[in-house]
Design a protein around this motif. Structure first.
Motif, PDB file in Angstrom:
ATOM      1  N   TRP A 167      -6.421   5.080   4.570  1.00  0.00           N
ATOM      2  CA  TRP A 167      -5.406   4.497   5.457  1.00  0.00           C
ATOM      3  C   TRP A 167      -5.165   3.035   5.117  1.00  0.00           C
ATOM      4  CZ3 TRP A 167      -5.644   0.415   8.940  1.00  0.00           C
ATOM      5  CH2 TRP A 167      -4.529   0.279   9.788  1.00  0.00           C
ATOM      6  N   THR A 168      -6.222   2.297   4.785  1.00  0.00           N
ATOM      7  CA  THR A 168      -6.103   0.858   4.564  1.00  0.00           C
ATOM      8  C   THR A 168      -5.574   0.528   3.179  1.00  0.00           C
ATOM      9  OG1 THR A 168      -8.013   0.541   6.023  1.00  0.00           O
ATOM     10  CG2 THR A 168      -7.314  -1.341   4.699  1.00  0.00           C
ATOM     11  N   TYR A 169      -6.077   1.211   2.150  1.00  0.00           N
ATOM     12  CA  TYR A 169      -5.787   0.813   0.780  1.00  0.00           C
ATOM     13  C   TYR A 169      -4.956   1.825   0.000  1.00  0.00           C
ATOM     14  CZ  TYR A 169      -9.472  -2.540   1.826  1.00  0.00           C
ATOM     15  OH  TYR A 169     -10.224  -3.526   2.397  1.00  0.00           O
ATOM     16  N   GLY A 170      -4.884   3.064   0.452  1.00  0.00           N
ATOM     17  CA  GLY A 170      -4.069   4.052  -0.241  1.00  0.00           C
ATOM     18  C   GLY A 170      -4.452   4.184  -1.699  1.00  0.00           C
ATOM     19  N   VAL A 221       0.847  -1.200   0.000  1.00  0.00           N
ATOM     20  CA  VAL A 221       0.000   0.000   0.000  1.00  0.00           C
ATOM     21  C   VAL A 221       0.877   1.242   0.000  1.00  0.00           C
ATOM     22  CG1 VAL A 221      -1.657   1.348   1.335  1.00  0.00           C
ATOM     23  CG2 VAL A 221      -1.949  -1.112   1.113  1.00  0.00           C
ATOM     24  N   SER A 222       0.554   2.182  -0.862  1.00  0.00           N
ATOM     25  CA  SER A 222       1.290   3.433  -0.952  1.00  0.00           C
ATOM     26  C   SER A 222       0.305   4.587  -0.924  1.00  0.00           C
ATOM     27  CB  SER A 222       2.118   3.479  -2.238  1.00  0.00           C
ATOM     28  OG  SER A 222       2.712   4.757  -2.404  1.00  0.00           O
ATOM     29  N   TYR A 223       0.756   5.711  -0.407  1.00  0.00           N
ATOM     30  CA  TYR A 223      -0.092   6.898  -0.344  1.00  0.00           C
ATOM     31  C   TYR A 223       0.348   7.952  -1.348  1.00  0.00           C
ATOM     32  CZ  TYR A 223      -1.397   4.647   4.004  1.00  0.00           C
ATOM     33  OH  TYR A 223      -1.817   3.734   4.935  1.00  0.00           O
ATOM     34  N   ASN A 224       1.256   7.588  -2.204  1.00  0.00           N
ATOM     35  CA  ASN A 224       1.706   8.498  -3.253  1.00  0.00           C
ATOM     36  C   ASN A 224       0.839   8.332  -4.494  1.00  0.00           C
ATOM     37  OD1 ASN A 224       3.914   9.406  -1.677  1.00  0.00           O
ATOM     38  ND2 ASN A 224       5.096   7.592  -2.288  1.00  0.00           N
ATOM     39  N   SER A 225       0.788   9.385  -5.283  1.00  0.00           N
ATOM     40  CA  SER A 225       0.028   9.314  -6.525  1.00  0.00           C
ATOM     41  C   SER A 225       0.671   8.303  -7.468  1.00  0.00           C
ATOM     42  CB  SER A 225      -0.022  10.691  -7.200  1.00  0.00           C
ATOM     43  OG  SER A 225      -0.716  10.627  -8.428  1.00  0.00           O
TER      44      SER A 225
END
Length: 360
Positions: free
Chosen positions: A191-194, A114-118
């Motif tokens: 938060w879970t899947y980004g 999982v990443s929170y970057n575009s």
């Protein structure tokens, strides 16, 4: 209404009633597409043992027809007062499945990678339009403003207790409940899947794709069933302004009340039209931001202009409230135009899977 003063009674009435009917009809079509697809997944899981979103993201014409028939069969009540039970069921099921959709992923934990970057680099213009596009989706998620005056007209009113007070409490409570349902989904989902959340399908799709294999059939079936019941209940509420408008036109033309068979005919006609649109445009959920942007004046512009037209504060001088309502109304119209432009921009740059007359 101020639109009538500016454009004349006929055009002003058209500009006022079109977005109400458009949002009601569009919401019903979206509910049919979503409800039919979820109903198909529910039955596949019950009778075949397993179902995933990838198997069939949108229902075929048969499932759309089945769901539409169920919705129209339930839509035989004469007015909004008579569907209070549907409204209660819709609210309870919405709270229940929204809570399950964010609570179950948190209990399962974040999947690997999982990443929170575009996922891709975008220009500043594209990022700005993405933000506006998201606002349009939020506006559609908080839809219901097209029903406010319709509901207020059914409330008892007196000089001591005008209906606007009851309506204000109801609107405040309903939007608080919507926020309680949707904001935890957005926060927990990110938060879970980004960036693994798919652009089409949202949180439910991501949960079934990433956590469906280790979730019990009972939990998944319960979520599916709650979504179907909510769509059936919500259909009754959003369709009622259309039914009332058709019956009002009939009463004015014939100068008599609608009989039960005429009322049933109107509901069958609307159900057939909604079914046709759902089958012809199964990609309509992808246009959610565009639909929300076009309907935005109902929330941010029309009420301000109505206040100016009804209160006529300009007769006593242009005070603070006159300037405030005029400024907010104009801002709402400008924001609506920006949201529509952003939605069209995203469709032009990112493309649209326009599978006309081919519900998968």
């Amino acid at each position: 209404m101020l639109l009538c003063l500016w454009t004349g009674p006929k055009l002003g009435k058209l500009l006022a009633i079109f977005p109400v009917m458009y949002l009601s009809g569009g919401s019903c079509v979206l509910l049919i597409i979503r409800g039919a697809g979820t109903m198909e997944l529910f039955f596949k899981m019950i009778f075949r043992g397993e179902a995933t979103i990838e198997d069939n993201p949108l229902a075929g014409a048969g499932w759309v027809l089945g769901f539409t028939c169920m919705a129209i069969a339930l839509a035989q009540r004469p007015n909004l007062n008579s569907i209070a039970g549907f409204s209660l069921i819709g609210a309870l099921t919405a709270i229940a499945y929204c809570t399950l959709i964010w609570a179950l992923p948190i209990s399962k934990g974040r999947p690997s990678g999982v990443s929170y970057n575009s996922q891709k680099e975008e220009s500043g213009m594209s990022e700005m339009f993405d933000v506006l596009n998201a606002i349009g989706m939020i506006v559609l998620a908080f839809r219901g403003h097209n029903l406010v005056l319709e509901i207020q007209g059914t409330l008892p009113s007196s000089s001591k207790c005008p209906s606007k007070k009851l309506m204000w409490r109801g609107v405040t409570l309903s939007y608080i409940i919507i926020a309680i349902c949707l904001f935890p989904i957005a926060i927990a989902g990110f938060w879970t899947y980004g960036n693994k959340i798919p652009s089409n399908g949202g949180m439910l799709t991501a949960f079934m794709q990433l956590h469906g294999h280790d979730t019990s059939r009972f939990a998944k079936g319960l979520v599916y069933l709650l979504v179907v019941i909510n769509c059936l209940s919500s259909f009754q509420i959003y369709a009622m302004p259309v039914f009332d408008n058709l019956e009002f036109r009939y009463t004015c033309m014939k100068n008599k009340r609608c009989s039960w068979w005429v009322r049933t005919g109107f509901r069958l006609f609307f159900g057939g039209l909604a079914f046709f649109i759902a089958v012809a445009f199964p990609f309509l959920p992808s246009l959610a931001a565009l639909i929300g942007g076009i309907a935005l004046p109902l929330t941010l512009a029309y009420p301000c202009f109505m206040w100016i037209s009804i209160k006529k504060p300009h007769q006593k001088g242009h005070g603070v409230m006159w300037c405030l309502n005029l400024g907010l109304g104009c801002l709402g119209m400008v924001l609506s135009v920006l949201l529509v432009v952003a939605a069209v921009w995203n469709l032009a740059t990112k493309g649209l899977h326009a599978n006309f007359f081919h519900p998968e």
